[in-house]
Design an enzyme around this catalytic site. Structure first.
Site, PDB file in Angstrom:
ATOM      1  NE  ARG A 190       7.976   0.995   5.081  1.00  0.00           N
ATOM      2  CZ  ARG A 190       6.725   0.552   5.218  1.00  0.00           C
ATOM      3  NH1 ARG A 190       6.485  -0.727   5.329  1.00  0.00           N
ATOM      4  NH2 ARG A 190       5.720   1.390   5.260  1.00  0.00           N
ATOM      5  CG  HIS A 242       5.447   5.177   8.264  1.00  0.00           C
ATOM      6  ND1 HIS A 242       5.690   5.756   7.037  1.00  0.00           N
ATOM      7  CD2 HIS A 242       4.555   4.187   8.016  1.00  0.00           C
ATOM      8  CE1 HIS A 242       4.969   5.143   6.111  1.00  0.00           C
ATOM      9  NE2 HIS A 242       4.269   4.192   6.678  1.00  0.00           N
ATOM     10  NE  ARG A 272      -3.079  -2.684   2.428  1.00  0.00           N
ATOM     11  CZ  ARG A 272      -4.370  -2.858   2.583  1.00  0.00           C
ATOM     12  NH1 ARG A 272      -5.142  -1.842   2.871  1.00  0.00           N
ATOM     13  NH2 ARG A 272      -4.896  -4.042   2.474  1.00  0.00           N
ATOM     14  CB  THR A 273       3.629   2.421   2.140  1.00  0.00           C
ATOM     15  OG1 THR A 273       2.889   2.157   3.322  1.00  0.00           O
ATOM     16  CG2 THR A 273       4.402   3.700   2.317  1.00  0.00           C
ATOM     17  CE  LYS A 304      18.326  -5.841   8.299  1.00  0.00           C
ATOM     18  NZ  LYS A 304      17.866  -6.008   9.666  1.00  0.00           N
TER      19      LYS A 304
END
Lengths: 317, 179
Positions: free
Chosen positions: A116, A144, A66-67, A94
């Site tokens: 994200r 966020h 969705r985002t 990472k």
């Protein structure tokens, strides 16, 4: 063309990393700009040329359909080109992978990176090492900001103001970046925030941030203007400190019985997607008090505003 | 600083504009008056009762925000405050009069035309301006003009209106002069 009044611009940031760094004026400026963008989505031609020729890359190291879609549509409605970068990555590499990846992408000439990432601080880290704009679309349990902005936008739209409102945030506050971001944004705009949840998920330590913390949901219901129900992450429910699903629903679920104890004009919010029947009963989620779908619609206008403002700030730099 | 129009002259000029628009307006097509933010908006609002008096009704009224269509966004940057377009009627098959305060390079009008056409397909678009100061950079010409004046690029034409500036006045100034 008349010479306009050249006042000092309110927005000068090319990155949006966390709501906590924004002043009241900056937040209000984003919300006001988003009002102007709402109209674009109601037209037959849902596009304006403001970011024509710009490239927005969506870097989602964590699943969020969705985002990602919301950012993608926002960029496209501004006439930007969008590129998706999707990669499942190992947790060991990472930091290294992120920067390496970002530099490679930047070398292809992108203007805005929407990130994200599961690691808190990832967006900040990226912003320090690339020269394009960085917009944080959620980093670990940290922040966020666009979710907070769209929640503030929705509250202001429905209530006419944010200042002075009683707002409850209910659920797994401790592990939620939505809760953290909403909390900071609400405080900056002058709302009174109450965090609700079992002590393991809504620890008293949050009181140092100037909010009320309680595990007695029923008692605070009558005072609230806005109740924001956090999504329960089912994968976390097996962790220690988490009550059973039945117990959670009994103590912290919002349903039509609890709604009767609320103010008649209470606003029920949820960042989506809803676990129907757990944090939110289906009839409440679909009822007149709910702003869930409106939040999604507003998210688009708010993200258009954010992309537009950051790009403008970068352009004059 | 030279005064081009005082309060009374500005009102007379608007009256003249309204009569010219009324004379040209078609009788069989809906007429819409659309102001370009921000001073074009105020001028359009003032033209409404004058046009009604001249027998043009019913009228649609709207406001166009051209911020997102400008070609100088990167230079004006975050100074551009988006206020949004407010056009509640369907522009398709209407006779639209775009209203702006000063016509200069023509770039604002180019942006306004793009913005308007994204909303639909008007039967025709006409341009009304309070002041035409010349020095066009694009092939755009007004249909209704309140005042034509020759200027140079170091000049600034300031249109001040009661609603936004507390006073009705149009002045010619030098760009370097602080207001």
């Amino acid at each position: 063309m008349t010479a306009g009044t050249r006042t000092k611009p309110v927005w000068t940031r090319k990155h949006l990393l966390a709501i906590a760094e924004l002043s009241r004026e900056e937040i209000v400026h984003v919300l006001d700009t988003a009002v102007g963008f709402q109209e674009v989505s109601t037209r037959s031609v849902k596009k304006v040329p403001a970011l024509r020729g710009r490239v927005v890359v969506l870097m989602f190291f964590e699943e969020s359909t969705r985002t990602r879609m919301s950012f993608e549509l926002a960029a496209q409605r501004l006439s930007a080109d969008t590129v998706d970068f999707v990669e499942k990555m190992s947790s060991t590499s990472k930091g290294e992978t992120l920067l390496d990846t970002a530099r490679n992408i930047e070398a292809m000439g992108v203007d805005i990176m929407v990130l994200r990432h599961p690691a808190a601080g990832a967006a900040q880290h990226l912003a320090e090492h690339v020269s394009c704009c960085v917009v944080n679309a959620g980093d670990g349990q940290h922040a966020h900001p666009t979710q907070a902005l769209l929640d503030l936008f929705t509250i202001r739209e429905r209530k006419g103001r944010v200042e002075g409102l009683n707002v409850a945030i209910v659920g797994d506050v401790a592990h939620s970046r939505v809760a953290r971001s909403d909390l900071r944004g609400l405080q900056t705009l002058g709302a009174k925030v109450t965090l609700v949840g079992p002590p393991t998920l809504a620890p008293k330590s949050f009181e140092t941030m100037g909010v009320r913390v309680t595990s007695d949901f029923e008692r605070i219901l009558p005072e609230m203007d806005v109740i924001n129900m956090l999504r329960i992450q089912k994968e976390r429910m097996t962790a220690s400190g988490f009550p059973s699903v039945r117990e959670y629903i009994r103590l912290f679920g919002m349903n039509s019985d609890r709604l009767k104890h609320c103010k008649p004009d209470v606003l029920i919010m949820h960042p989506g997607p809803v676990n129907r029947g757990i944090e939110l009963a289906a009839d409440v989620a679909d009822g007149p008090h709910s702003s869930i779908l409106r939040q999604v619609t507003n998210g688009l206008a708010v993200r258009m505003a954010v992309l537009f403002l950051c790009q403008q700030a970068a352009a004059v730099e | 600083m030279t005064q081009l129009l005082d309060h009374h002259e500005l009102q007379d000029t608007l009256g003249k504009l309204a009569r010219a628009i009324a004379g040209a307006a078609p009788r069989d097509v809906p007429v819409a008056i659309v102001g370009i933010r921000r001073r074009g908006e105020t001028l359009a609002k003032r033209l409404l009762p004058l046009l009604e008096k001249a027998g043009i009704a019913p009228l649609h009224y709207g406001v166009l925000d051209i911020t997102l269509y400008r070609d100088d966004l990167t230079t004006i940057g975050p100074n551009a405050v988006l206020r949004g377009t407010e056009i509640e009627f369907d522009v398709t098959d209407t006779w639209v009069v775009l209203v702006d305060d000063v016509l200069y390079t023509g770039r604002s009008v180019r942006a306004a035309l793009d913005a308007l056409i994204d909303l639909g397909r008007p039967r025709a678009i006409r341009l009304a301006v309070l002041v035409d100061r010349g020095l066009r950079e694009l092939p755009i010409q007004p249909d209704f003009v309140g005042l034509r004046t020759d200027t140079e690029s170091h000049h600034v034409v300031r249109v001040m209106l009661k609603e936004t500036d507390g006073v009705d006045e149009v002045v010619l100034d030098d760009r370097g002069n602080a207001h």
